[in-house]
Design a protein around this motif. Structure first.
Motif, short mmCIF file in Angstrom:
data_model
loop_
_atom_site.label_atom_id
_atom_site.label_comp_id
_atom_site.label_asym_id
_atom_site.label_seq_id
_atom_site.Cartn_x
_atom_site.Cartn_y
_atom_site.Cartn_z
N PHE A 102 55.69 23.25 -35.57
CA PHE A 102 56.65 22.28 -36.09
C PHE A 102 56.66 20.95 -35.34
CE2 PHE A 102 58.67 26.40 -37.38
CZ PHE A 102 58.31 26.29 -38.71
N LYS A 103 56.17 20.94 -34.09
CA LYS A 103 56.10 19.67 -33.38
C LYS A 103 54.77 18.97 -33.60
CE LYS A 103 59.68 19.85 -29.89
NZ LYS A 103 60.01 19.59 -28.48
N GLY A 104 53.90 19.59 -34.42
CA GLY A 104 52.69 18.91 -34.84
C GLY A 104 53.04 17.86 -35.87
N ASP A 105 52.06 17.13 -36.32
CA ASP A 105 52.32 16.08 -37.30
C ASP A 105 52.44 16.70 -38.69
OD1 ASP A 105 52.53 13.86 -38.85
OD2 ASP A 105 50.67 12.92 -38.20
N VAL A 106 53.68 16.92 -39.14
CA VAL A 106 53.88 17.56 -40.44
C VAL A 106 53.47 16.63 -41.59
CG1 VAL A 106 55.73 19.05 -39.61
CG2 VAL A 106 56.31 16.81 -40.57
N LYS A 107 53.20 15.38 -41.28
CA LYS A 107 52.77 14.43 -42.33
C LYS A 107 51.26 14.28 -42.39
CE LYS A 107 55.42 11.04 -40.84
NZ LYS A 107 56.08 9.72 -40.78
N PHE B 93 66.89 30.42 -40.30
CA PHE B 93 66.30 30.25 -38.97
C PHE B 93 66.39 28.81 -38.44
CE2 PHE B 93 63.95 33.99 -40.63
CZ PHE B 93 64.39 34.91 -39.69
N GLY B 94 67.06 27.93 -39.17
CA GLY B 94 67.21 26.56 -38.69
C GLY B 94 65.93 25.76 -38.75
N ILE B 95 65.15 25.95 -39.81
CA ILE B 95 63.89 25.24 -40.00
C ILE B 95 64.04 24.28 -41.18
CG2 ILE B 95 61.43 25.50 -40.54
CD1 ILE B 95 61.74 28.43 -39.48
N PHE B 96 63.72 23.02 -40.97
CA PHE B 96 63.84 22.05 -42.06
C PHE B 96 62.59 22.12 -42.94
CE2 PHE B 96 64.48 18.23 -44.42
CZ PHE B 96 65.85 18.05 -44.40
N PRO B 97 62.76 22.23 -44.27
CA PRO B 97 61.58 22.33 -45.15
C PRO B 97 60.77 21.04 -45.14
CG PRO B 97 63.58 22.03 -46.44
CD PRO B 97 64.03 22.25 -45.03
N SER C 133 67.96 29.22 -51.66
CA SER C 133 67.70 28.54 -50.39
C SER C 133 68.88 28.57 -49.42
CB SER C 133 67.30 27.08 -50.66
OG SER C 133 66.08 27.04 -51.37
N LEU C 134 70.07 28.33 -49.90
CA LEU C 134 71.22 28.25 -49.00
C LEU C 134 71.69 29.63 -48.55
CD1 LEU C 134 73.29 25.40 -50.70
CD2 LEU C 134 71.43 25.24 -49.04
#
Length: 264
Positions: A79-84, A138-142, A163-164
């Motif tokens: 997740f700290k990689g470049d998700v873009k 789990f507190g992960i942003f899509p 989702s919620l």
């Protein structure tokens, strides 16, 4: 020739009929994705999209799960990689791939696995299969499209519940809502997927690619602009055809008609 990742966690099998099968192959971890697997999967689809011998692609998972999401033991690395970065983003590469993609789903498609399924063009699922979105749990942003795509397919209220509340979406309900195309027995998933792929392969390849593109591009527009897009591309297509191509089209249609009559 078959091409596999060095660790054999992403398998690619090119079959002689023009169908390629991509398998997420980490069954001991329910096919959860590590960062290297994500990169391998993205690059596999990039290569297949450029391979002129490949006309349709099936993606599936080994064992009893399609894909259980990202391997959370390596969450920071992922997740700290470049998700873009589209080069290492398998969903971006599935979406960019010009070839029709059939998802063959068995067991669970969880979060990232759900998002990979959403990037397919056609879905075949085993009875009892489940799609789950655990981002909120789990507190992960899509970041692979689940927050936007699902509501456009199954409706906003159902998507919010899935989702919620992290409520599983069964294959049977997903079929009724138009997300899954076919629900079959577990042992029939790949067979049905190959039947669909074979039917695609038999059609005009250039038109198949153009048709997929105009459908998917049109979905990003309102209906009026999408209809205009279809007109523009049809105009370009027919203007680019030669007399010889029109003649072959007529011969093909005549040949198909005579075969149908001979069976009557």
């Amino acid at each position: 020739m078959d091409r596999q990742s060095p660790e054999k966690l992403i398998l690619v099998n090119r079959e002689p009929n023009g169908v390629a099968v991509v398998t997420i192959n980490r069954p001991g971890s329910l096919n959860s994705l590590t960062r290297p697997m994500m990169v391998d999967l993205a690059q596999a689809f990039k290569r297949l999209g450029r391979d002129e011998s490949v006309r349709a692609i099936i993606i599936t998972g080994s064992g009893r799960s399609f894909c259980s999401g990202v391997d959370l033991s390596a969450a920071e690395d992922v997740f700290k990689g470049d998700v873009k970065d589209p080069e290492s983003d398998p969903v971006a590469q599935l979406e960019r791939c010009r070839k029709p993609i059939i998802g063959a789903i068995r067991g669970f498609a969880v979060t990232a696995g759900f998002e990979i399924a959403l990037a397919c063009d056609i879905l075949v699922a085993a009875k009892g299969s489940k799609f789950m979105d655990t981002h909120a749990r789990f507190g992960i942003f899509p970041s692979w499209g689940l927050s936007q795509k699902l509501s456009r397919i199954v409706g906003a209220n159902k998507a919010r519940e899935v989702s919620l509340a992290a409520t599983p979406l069964t294959a049977e309900v997903a079929e009724r809502l138009g997300f899954v195309n076919h629900v079959v027995e577990e042992g029939e998933v790949l067979k049905k997927s190959r039947e669909i792929a074979d039917a695609i392969v038999k059609n005009n390849q250039d038109l198949v690619l153009r048709y997929k593109a105009v459908i998917n591009d049109g979905l990003k527009l309102d209906l009026g602009r999408a209809l205009s897009l279809e007109k523009e591309r049809a105009h370009d297509y027919y203007n680019g055809m030669t007399k010889e191509q029109f003649r072959k089209m007529q011969e093909f249609i005549a040949g198909r008609s005579s075969k149908k009559q001979s069976k009557l």
